[in-house]
Design a protein around this motif. Structure first.
Motif, PDB file in Angstrom:
ATOM      1  N   PHE A  17     -21.638   5.577 -14.900  1.00  0.00           N
ATOM      2  CA  PHE A  17     -20.540   5.779 -14.127  1.00  0.00           C
ATOM      3  C   PHE A  17     -20.601   5.684 -12.762  1.00  0.00           C
ATOM      4  O   PHE A  17     -20.071   4.538 -11.677  1.00  0.00           O
ATOM      5  N   TRP A  18     -22.333   6.641 -12.162  1.00  0.00           N
ATOM      6  CA  TRP A  18     -22.461   6.491 -10.460  1.00  0.00           C
ATOM      7  C   TRP A  18     -22.975   5.382 -10.410  1.00  0.00           C
ATOM      8  O   TRP A  18     -22.965   4.354  -8.953  1.00  0.00           O
ATOM      9  N   MET A  19     -23.824   4.107 -11.427  1.00  0.00           N
ATOM     10  CA  MET A  19     -24.589   3.573 -10.712  1.00  0.00           C
ATOM     11  C   MET A  19     -23.763   2.543 -10.838  1.00  0.00           C
ATOM     12  O   MET A  19     -23.307   1.335 -10.026  1.00  0.00           O
ATOM     13  N   LEU A  77     -25.505  10.321  -0.072  1.00  0.00           N
ATOM     14  CA  LEU A  77     -26.394   9.722   0.294  1.00  0.00           C
ATOM     15  C   LEU A  77     -26.097   8.869  -0.385  1.00  0.00           C
ATOM     16  O   LEU A  77     -27.306   7.263  -0.022  1.00  0.00           O
ATOM     17  N   TYR A  78     -26.578   8.896  -1.628  1.00  0.00           N
ATOM     18  CA  TYR A  78     -25.896   7.382  -2.177  1.00  0.00           C
ATOM     19  C   TYR A  78     -25.350   5.957  -2.074  1.00  0.00           C
ATOM     20  O   TYR A  78     -25.548   5.213  -2.332  1.00  0.00           O
ATOM     21  N   PHE A  79     -24.066   6.707  -1.998  1.00  0.00           N
ATOM     22  CA  PHE A  79     -23.203   5.706  -1.380  1.00  0.00           C
ATOM     23  C   PHE A  79     -23.407   5.084  -0.289  1.00  0.00           C
ATOM     24  O   PHE A  79     -22.970   3.888   0.103  1.00  0.00           O
ATOM     25  N   VAL A  80     -24.145   5.987   0.453  1.00  0.00           N
ATOM     26  CA  VAL A  80     -24.708   5.277   2.307  1.00  0.00           C
ATOM     27  C   VAL A  80     -25.285   4.313   2.171  1.00  0.00           C
ATOM     28  O   VAL A  80     -25.325   3.274   2.880  1.00  0.00           O
ATOM     29  N   TYR A  81     -26.277   4.236   1.193  1.00  0.00           N
ATOM     30  CA  TYR A  81     -27.507   3.564   0.420  1.00  0.00           C
ATOM     31  C   TYR A  81     -26.993   1.998   0.567  1.00  0.00           C
ATOM     32  O   TYR A  81     -27.127   1.277   0.644  1.00  0.00           O
ATOM     33  N   ALA A  82     -25.652   2.267  -0.683  1.00  0.00           N
ATOM     34  CA  ALA A  82     -25.551   1.036  -0.870  1.00  0.00           C
ATOM     35  C   ALA A  82     -24.266   0.690  -0.861  1.00  0.00           C
ATOM     36  O   ALA A  82     -24.665  -0.346  -1.101  1.00  0.00           O
ATOM     37  N   MET A  83     -23.680   1.186   0.394  1.00  0.00           N
ATOM     38  CA  MET A  83     -23.201   0.261   1.729  1.00  0.00           C
ATOM     39  C   MET A  83     -24.113  -0.460   2.470  1.00  0.00           C
ATOM     40  O   MET A  83     -23.946  -1.296   2.962  1.00  0.00           O
ATOM     41  N   LEU A  84     -25.121   0.079   2.619  1.00  0.00           N
ATOM     42  CA  LEU A  84     -25.811  -0.052   3.853  1.00  0.00           C
ATOM     43  C   LEU A  84     -26.477  -1.189   2.925  1.00  0.00           C
ATOM     44  O   LEU A  84     -26.961  -3.157   3.063  1.00  0.00           O
ATOM     45  N   ASP A  85     -26.561  -1.336   1.469  1.00  0.00           N
ATOM     46  CA  ASP A  85     -27.623  -2.139   0.752  1.00  0.00           C
ATOM     47  C   ASP A  85     -26.984  -3.489   0.695  1.00  0.00           C
ATOM     48  O   ASP A  85     -26.868  -5.153   0.371  1.00  0.00           O
ATOM     49  N   GLY A  86     -25.108  -2.968   0.769  1.00  0.00           N
ATOM     50  CA  GLY A  86     -23.870  -4.241   0.320  1.00  0.00           C
ATOM     51  C   GLY A  86     -24.464  -5.476   1.664  1.00  0.00           C
ATOM     52  O   GLY A  86     -23.978  -6.138   1.693  1.00  0.00           O
ATOM     53  N   ILE A 195     -26.873  11.470 -10.378  1.00  0.00           N
ATOM     54  CA  ILE A 195     -26.857  11.144  -9.051  1.00  0.00           C
ATOM     55  C   ILE A 195     -28.197  10.390  -8.709  1.00  0.00           C
ATOM     56  O   ILE A 195     -28.158   9.262  -8.786  1.00  0.00           O
ATOM     57  N   TYR A 196     -29.409  11.178  -8.663  1.00  0.00           N
ATOM     58  CA  TYR A 196     -30.285  10.730  -8.764  1.00  0.00           C
ATOM     59  C   TYR A 196     -31.160   9.431  -9.639  1.00  0.00           C
ATOM     60  O   TYR A 196     -31.870   8.427  -9.836  1.00  0.00           O
ATOM     61  N   CYS A 197     -30.496  10.485 -10.561  1.00  0.00           N
ATOM     62  CA  CYS A 197     -31.051   8.914 -11.969  1.00  0.00           C
ATOM     63  C   CYS A 197     -30.042   7.813 -11.629  1.00  0.00           C
ATOM     64  O   CYS A 197     -30.193   6.436 -12.548  1.00  0.00           O
ATOM     65  N   ALA A 198     -28.448   7.413 -10.719  1.00  0.00           N
ATOM     66  CA  ALA A 198     -27.648   6.036 -10.901  1.00  0.00           C
ATOM     67  C   ALA A 198     -28.799   6.246  -9.466  1.00  0.00           C
ATOM     68  O   ALA A 198     -28.672   5.197 -10.003  1.00  0.00           O
ATOM     69  N   MET A 199     -29.073   6.252  -9.210  1.00  0.00           N
ATOM     70  CA  MET A 199     -29.721   5.796  -7.768  1.00  0.00           C
ATOM     71  C   MET A 199     -31.246   5.216  -8.104  1.00  0.00           C
ATOM     72  O   MET A 199     -31.347   4.329  -8.287  1.00  0.00           O
ATOM     73  N   GLN A 200     -32.028   5.652  -9.292  1.00  0.00           N
ATOM     74  CA  GLN A 200     -33.105   4.723  -9.485  1.00  0.00           C
ATOM     75  C   GLN A 200     -32.711   3.334 -10.827  1.00  0.00           C
ATOM     76  O   GLN A 200     -33.213   2.664 -10.525  1.00  0.00           O
ATOM     77  N   LEU A 201     -31.336   3.988 -11.557  1.00  0.00           N
ATOM     78  CA  LEU A 201     -30.987   2.811 -12.361  1.00  0.00           C
ATOM     79  C   LEU A 201     -30.529   1.470 -11.204  1.00  0.00           C
ATOM     80  O   LEU A 201     -30.654   0.332 -11.865  1.00  0.00           O
TER      81      LEU A 201
END
Length: 221
Positions: A17-19, A77-86, A195-201
């Motif tokens: 879901f987080w992924m 931090l996870y969503f900050v990374y996802a937005m930057l990656d976007g 959240i850690y696992c979602a980041m990896q995947l």
């Protein structure tokens, strides 16, 4: 036994879901960055490399301080990374035809799903893969940088795309298998393990998608 399976399924459910939320956020930001013309302003302004550095910093902070940071901060931090990656992924829409991007995204999702099933169904602990994954990943990154900066050989670039695609297929199987093992570790906060696992995947899927797109994608004229 049933309780362990229930806990495992709960972690996998939250992880995917987080992924999904991370990928959705990245996709929306990427399209907006491209369609609004912001991407070209970033490139022409010389900010693209700065964004790549910020992404790397976010990943390092996430990886090194995950166990110490509170769950809320880890999620942010996870969503900050996802937005930057976007923002940086807007290059996909700039370089490839939209139909090709959509089609190969679906293909990537199917490939990822198949790999996830293999990793989940594998009962053997695959932790012994870690040293080999690390070595090959570093070698792939170094060779890619050398070819990008110095050699600029299109044939080597294609070979590296295939090799790194195969590598991330293996990493996906490994990471899915690792999630099954992580939920049993007592020193990991169960409120943030997903959240850690979602980041990896998330990283696995993005790399698989980008390599498939690089190999099979139809570029804009």
């Amino acid at each position: 036994m049933e309780n362990e399976i229930s806990v495992e399924n709960k972690i996998f459910g939250k992880t995917f879901f987080w992924m999904f939320l991370g990928l959705l956020g990245s996709g929306i930001v990427a399209w907006y960055t491209y369609s609004s013309g912001l991407f070209y302003k970033i490139v022409l302004g010389g900010y693209f490399n700065m964004l790549l550095i910020l992404e790397l910093v976010a990943v390092l902070v996430f990886s090194l301080l995950f166990r110490k940071l509170p769950p809320t901060f880890v999620g942010i931090l996870y969503f900050v990374y996802a937005m930057l990656d976007g923002v940086t992924l807007a290059v996909v829409f700039a370089a490839f035809q939209l139909s090709s991007v959509i089609y190969l995204f679906v293909i990537s999702a199917i490939v990822f799903g198949a790999l996830a099933i293999i990793g989940y169904k594998t009962d053997k602990n695959l932790s012994s893969w870690n040293p080999y994954i690390t070595v090959f990943l570093i070698a792939g990154i170094v060779l890619s940088l050398i070819n990008l900066i110095l050699l600029k050989n299109s044939m080597l670039d294609l070979v590296l795309d295939w090799v790194i695609l195969a590598l991330f297929c293996g990493i996906t199987i490994y990471d899915i298998n690792k999630i099954k093992m992580l939920q049993a570790e007592p020193d990991i906060n169960q409120e943030k393990i997903h959240i850690y696992c979602a980041m990896q995947l998330y990283l696995d899927f993005i790399n698989i998608f980008l390599r498939i797109l690089s190999i099979f994608g139809k570029r804009r004229d």
